[in-house]
Design a protein around this motif. Sequence first.
Motif, PDB file in Angstrom:
ATOM      1  N   ASP A   1       0.924  -1.256  -0.334  1.00 37.84           N
ATOM      2  CA  ASP A   1      -0.278  -0.136  -0.064  1.00 37.84           C
ATOM      3  C   ASP A   1       0.736   1.695   0.235  1.00 37.84           C
ATOM      4  O   ASP A   1       1.663   0.850   0.569  1.00 37.84           O
ATOM      5  CB  ASP A   1      -0.843  -0.253   1.373  1.00 37.84           C
ATOM      6  CG  ASP A   1      -1.478  -1.144   1.260  1.00 37.84           C
ATOM      7  OD1 ASP A   1      -2.225  -1.669   0.289  1.00 37.84           O
ATOM      8  OD2 ASP A   1      -2.110  -1.123   2.557  1.00 37.84           O
ATOM      9  N   SER A  16      -3.802   0.605  -3.195  1.00 39.51           N
ATOM     10  CA  SER A  16      -4.407  -0.670  -2.213  1.00 39.51           C
ATOM     11  C   SER A  16      -4.212  -1.955  -2.717  1.00 39.51           C
ATOM     12  O   SER A  16      -4.971  -2.254  -3.680  1.00 39.51           O
ATOM     13  CB  SER A  16      -5.479  -0.436  -1.461  1.00 39.51           C
ATOM     14  OG  SER A  16      -6.083  -1.575  -0.459  1.00 39.51           O
ATOM     15  N   TYR A  17      -2.763  -2.894  -1.989  1.00 38.31           N
ATOM     16  CA  TYR A  17      -3.176  -4.134  -2.277  1.00 38.31           C
ATOM     17  C   TYR A  17      -4.350  -5.085  -1.807  1.00 38.31           C
ATOM     18  O   TYR A  17      -4.789  -5.843  -2.508  1.00 38.31           O
ATOM     19  CB  TYR A  17      -1.479  -5.056  -1.923  1.00 38.31           C
ATOM     20  CG  TYR A  17      -0.421  -4.596  -2.619  1.00 38.31           C
ATOM     21  CD1 TYR A  17      -0.481  -5.321  -4.015  1.00 38.31           C
ATOM     22  CD2 TYR A  17       0.690  -3.592  -2.154  1.00 38.31           C
ATOM     23  CE1 TYR A  17       0.742  -5.042  -4.432  1.00 38.31           C
ATOM     24  CE2 TYR A  17       1.344  -3.989  -2.555  1.00 38.31           C
ATOM     25  CZ  TYR A  17       1.545  -4.208  -3.780  1.00 38.31           C
ATOM     26  OH  TYR A  17       2.984  -3.914  -4.791  1.00 38.31           O
ATOM     27  N   ALA A  18      -5.366  -4.415  -0.859  1.00 35.49           N
ATOM     28  CA  ALA A  18      -5.588  -5.048   0.205  1.00 35.49           C
ATOM     29  C   ALA A  18      -7.547  -5.554  -0.716  1.00 35.49           C
ATOM     30  O   ALA A  18      -7.494  -6.065  -1.341  1.00 35.49           O
ATOM     31  CB  ALA A  18      -6.481  -4.139   1.286  1.00 35.49           C
ATOM     32  N   ASP A  19      -7.561  -4.490  -1.299  1.00 42.57           N
ATOM     33  CA  ASP A  19      -9.407  -4.296  -2.299  1.00 42.57           C
ATOM     34  C   ASP A  19      -8.788  -3.639  -4.129  1.00 42.57           C
ATOM     35  O   ASP A  19      -9.566  -4.030  -4.371  1.00 42.57           O
ATOM     36  CB  ASP A  19      -9.531  -3.499  -1.675  1.00 42.57           C
ATOM     37  CG  ASP A  19      -9.201  -1.933  -1.482  1.00 42.57           C
ATOM     38  OD1 ASP A  19      -8.167  -1.571  -2.569  1.00 42.57           O
ATOM     39  OD2 ASP A  19     -10.043  -0.986  -1.192  1.00 42.57           O
ATOM     40  N   LYS A  20      -7.327  -3.450  -4.219  1.00 47.01           N
ATOM     41  CA  LYS A  20      -6.738  -4.043  -5.644  1.00 47.01           C
ATOM     42  C   LYS A  20      -7.295  -2.430  -6.419  1.00 47.01           C
ATOM     43  O   LYS A  20      -8.102  -2.657  -7.367  1.00 47.01           O
ATOM     44  CB  LYS A  20      -7.017  -5.268  -6.807  1.00 47.01           C
ATOM     45  CG  LYS A  20      -6.607  -6.360  -5.701  1.00 47.01           C
ATOM     46  CD  LYS A  20      -6.789  -7.315  -6.065  1.00 47.01           C
ATOM     47  CE  LYS A  20      -6.757  -8.866  -5.517  1.00 47.01           C
ATOM     48  NZ  LYS A  20      -6.497 -10.047  -6.004  1.00 47.01           N
ATOM     49  N   THR A  21      -7.469  -1.544  -5.803  1.00 51.52           N
ATOM     50  CA  THR A  21      -7.692  -0.128  -5.979  1.00 51.52           C
ATOM     51  C   THR A  21      -6.405   1.004  -5.588  1.00 51.52           C
ATOM     52  O   THR A  21      -6.025   1.009  -5.128  1.00 51.52           O
ATOM     53  CB  THR A  21      -8.725   0.417  -5.946  1.00 51.52           C
ATOM     54  OG1 THR A  21      -8.909   0.466  -3.777  1.00 51.52           O
ATOM     55  CG2 THR A  21     -10.159  -0.700  -5.616  1.00 51.52           C
ATOM     56  N   GLY A  42      -4.644  -1.199  -7.480  1.00 49.64           N
ATOM     57  CA  GLY A  42      -3.812  -1.520  -6.577  1.00 49.64           C
ATOM     58  C   GLY A  42      -2.252  -0.690  -6.057  1.00 49.64           C
ATOM     59  O   GLY A  42      -1.571  -0.731  -7.479  1.00 49.64           O
ATOM     60  N   THR A  58       1.918  -3.330  -9.531  1.00 47.65           N
ATOM     61  CA  THR A  58       1.317  -4.705  -8.586  1.00 47.65           C
ATOM     62  C   THR A  58       2.644  -5.645  -8.890  1.00 47.65           C
ATOM     63  O   THR A  58       3.927  -5.500  -8.415  1.00 47.65           O
ATOM     64  CB  THR A  58       0.030  -5.307  -9.054  1.00 47.65           C
ATOM     65  OG1 THR A  58       0.338  -4.975 -10.473  1.00 47.65           O
ATOM     66  CG2 THR A  58      -0.735  -3.227  -8.637  1.00 47.65           C
ATOM     67  N   SER A  83       7.427  -3.223  -4.454  1.00 49.64           N
ATOM     68  CA  SER A  83       7.573  -2.571  -3.581  1.00 49.64           C
ATOM     69  C   SER A  83       7.621  -1.203  -3.671  1.00 49.64           C
ATOM     70  O   SER A  83       7.235  -0.233  -2.327  1.00 49.64           O
ATOM     71  CB  SER A  83       8.192  -3.462  -2.229  1.00 49.64           C
ATOM     72  OG  SER A  83       9.834  -2.872  -2.811  1.00 49.64           O
TER      73      SER A  83
END
Length: 86
Positions: A1, A16-21, A42, A58, A83
Motif C-alpha cells: 500500500d 491498496s493491495y488489499a482491495d486492489k484499487t 492496487g 503491482t 514494493s
Amino acid sequence: DSLNFSENGINFATGSYADKTVKLWDLRNLNDDNFKIVENAGGVVNFDQFGQFLAVGTNSVRFYNVKDLQEFGRLDGHKDAISSIQ
C-alpha cells in the motif's frame, strides 16, 4: 500500500493491495466521494515530476494519464509484488 502527493500540489494517489484499487484525490476539494478510481490496480503509486502521469506497481507497472486515468503503457515481467516506484 502507498500514498503519493503530486509535485504540482493538486492531486494525491492512494494504492491498496488489499482491495486492489488506486484512488486519485483532488487536494483542492477534499471529501469522501471526490476521487477517481482504478479497479484491479492496487499496489504502489508515484507521480511524474509534473503531476501529469501516474505509475502504479503491482506485479507489473502500469502508466496512467492523470487527467482521465486512461492507461497508456504497461511493463510486465515481475514474479513478485513491486514494493516501490521512484
